[in-house]
Design an enzyme around this catalytic site. Structure first.
Site, PDB file in Angstrom:
ATOM      1  CG  ASP A 163      53.209  27.644 -22.508  1.00 57.85           C
ATOM      2  OD1 ASP A 163      54.210  27.189 -22.230  1.00 57.85           O
ATOM      3  OD2 ASP A 163      52.789  28.896 -22.993  1.00 57.85           O
ATOM      4  CB  VAL A 187      55.634  39.947 -19.756  1.00 55.07           C
ATOM      5  CG1 VAL A 187      56.073  40.131 -18.406  1.00 55.07           C
ATOM      6  CG2 VAL A 187      56.272  41.096 -20.606  1.00 55.07           C
ATOM      7  CG  ASP A 202      50.224  33.164 -21.753  1.00 57.21           C
ATOM      8  OD1 ASP A 202      49.056  33.351 -21.829  1.00 57.21           O
ATOM      9  OD2 ASP A 202      50.860  32.348 -21.151  1.00 57.21           O
ATOM     10  NE  ARG A 203      44.739  29.052 -21.481  1.00 58.11           N
ATOM     11  CZ  ARG A 203      43.818  28.639 -20.986  1.00 58.11           C
ATOM     12  NH1 ARG A 203      43.414  29.477 -19.953  1.00 58.11           N
ATOM     13  NH2 ARG A 203      43.104  27.723 -21.200  1.00 58.11           N
ATOM     14  CB  THR A 222      54.869  29.890 -13.754  1.00 55.64           C
ATOM     15  OG1 THR A 222      55.881  30.799 -14.272  1.00 55.64           O
ATOM     16  CG2 THR A 222      54.663  30.110 -12.477  1.00 55.64           C
TER      17      THR A 222
END
Length: 260
Positions: free
Chosen positions: A135, A9, A111-112, A138
């Site tokens: 990455d 997400v 996510d990292r 956003t």
């Protein structure tokens, strides 16, 4: 056959993947909507499964990474209600197999971490070289992994679309444009000049950070890119050696396997 569902997400997109062992059987990219309910997500996920001939009953587990706190509980409810599973949420205390040297460790986005886990597993551990994971989301994040497989930290920059939106909003005479590679660096129109500044300025920023970060890591670092613009930016610089658009999903799979 038993299948694993992974869910990432993000602030702009939510990505779902279905894994049959190491094979990514299917994946989908959805717009992240903070007002979406668990029931709406549930109907959407079941429809996606049906369209790909995937039986919900084959799902044996769910791994979830979320950087949108209001949606984390919504997706957890979706997993419980529509999939019948308690998801493994990537958060402090979850076994990742990668030491976190960030301060404090709980501040690192999920996510990292999973990106670092996947990059090290797929491209790094055999050579013992440090790694940099870029990455393009956003925000654009650059994460450093030591030659011992430790997560060290990194840099967080505005994503290129954020920069484009800010230019349109704050400069009265400049139009809104799409981010794309222009035919030349010297723009001969206002739109061409904006495209050049955004695209090549962004390439230069990434190159500069990767170079400086690599020097700080002792040189010889492997750079892996993922995220929406990875395929567009990577060909413009020799500093990015690998592109893996599904890196986050593979990282979620690895973390799930390590917690079984």
């Amino acid at each position: 056959m038993p299948l694993l569902l992974t869910i990432d997400v993000g602030n702009t997109n939510t990505v779902l993947g279905v894994h049959d062992g190491e094979d990514l059987k299917a994946h989908w990219r959805l717009t992240t909507r903070r007002e979406q309910t668990a029931d709406e997500y549930g109907i959407l996920v079941r429809s996606l499964f049906a369209a790909s001939s995937i039986d919900v009953g084959q799902i044996v587990g769910v791994a979830l990474a979320s950087v949108v706190p209001p949606l984390t509980s919504v997706v957890v409810t979706l997993c419980r209600t529509y999939l019948g599973h308690e998801p493994l949420v990537i958060e402090p205390g979850v076994k990742t197999g990668m030491p976190i040297l960030y301060e404090p460790p709980s501040d690192v986005g999920a996510d990292r971490i999973v990106n670092g886990v996947a990059a090290w597993d797929r491209f790094g551990q055999s050579g013992g070289r440090p790694m940099i994971v870029v990455d393009f989301g956003t925000a654009t994040t650059l994460d450093a992994i030591s030659g011992k497989g430790e997560y060290l930290g990194g840099a967080i920059c505005p994503g290129v679309q954020i920069s484009a939106d800010a230019l349109f909003q704050r400069a009265a005479r400049l139009p809104r444009i799409d981010v794309r590679k222009p035919p030349r660096v010297v723009g001969r129109t206002t739109v061409g000049a904006m495209e050049s500044g955004l695209f090549y300025g962004y390439v230069g920023m990434v190159e500069g950070l990767v170079k400086r970060m690599g020097d700080e890591l002792g040189g010889n670092a492997i750079c892996v890119a993922t995220g929406g613009l990875a395929d567009v930016i990577a060909p413009e610089t020799a500093l990015i050696q690998h592109v893996d658009p599904d890196l986050t999903l593979h990282g979620l799979r690895l973390v799930w396997e390590r917690n079984q």
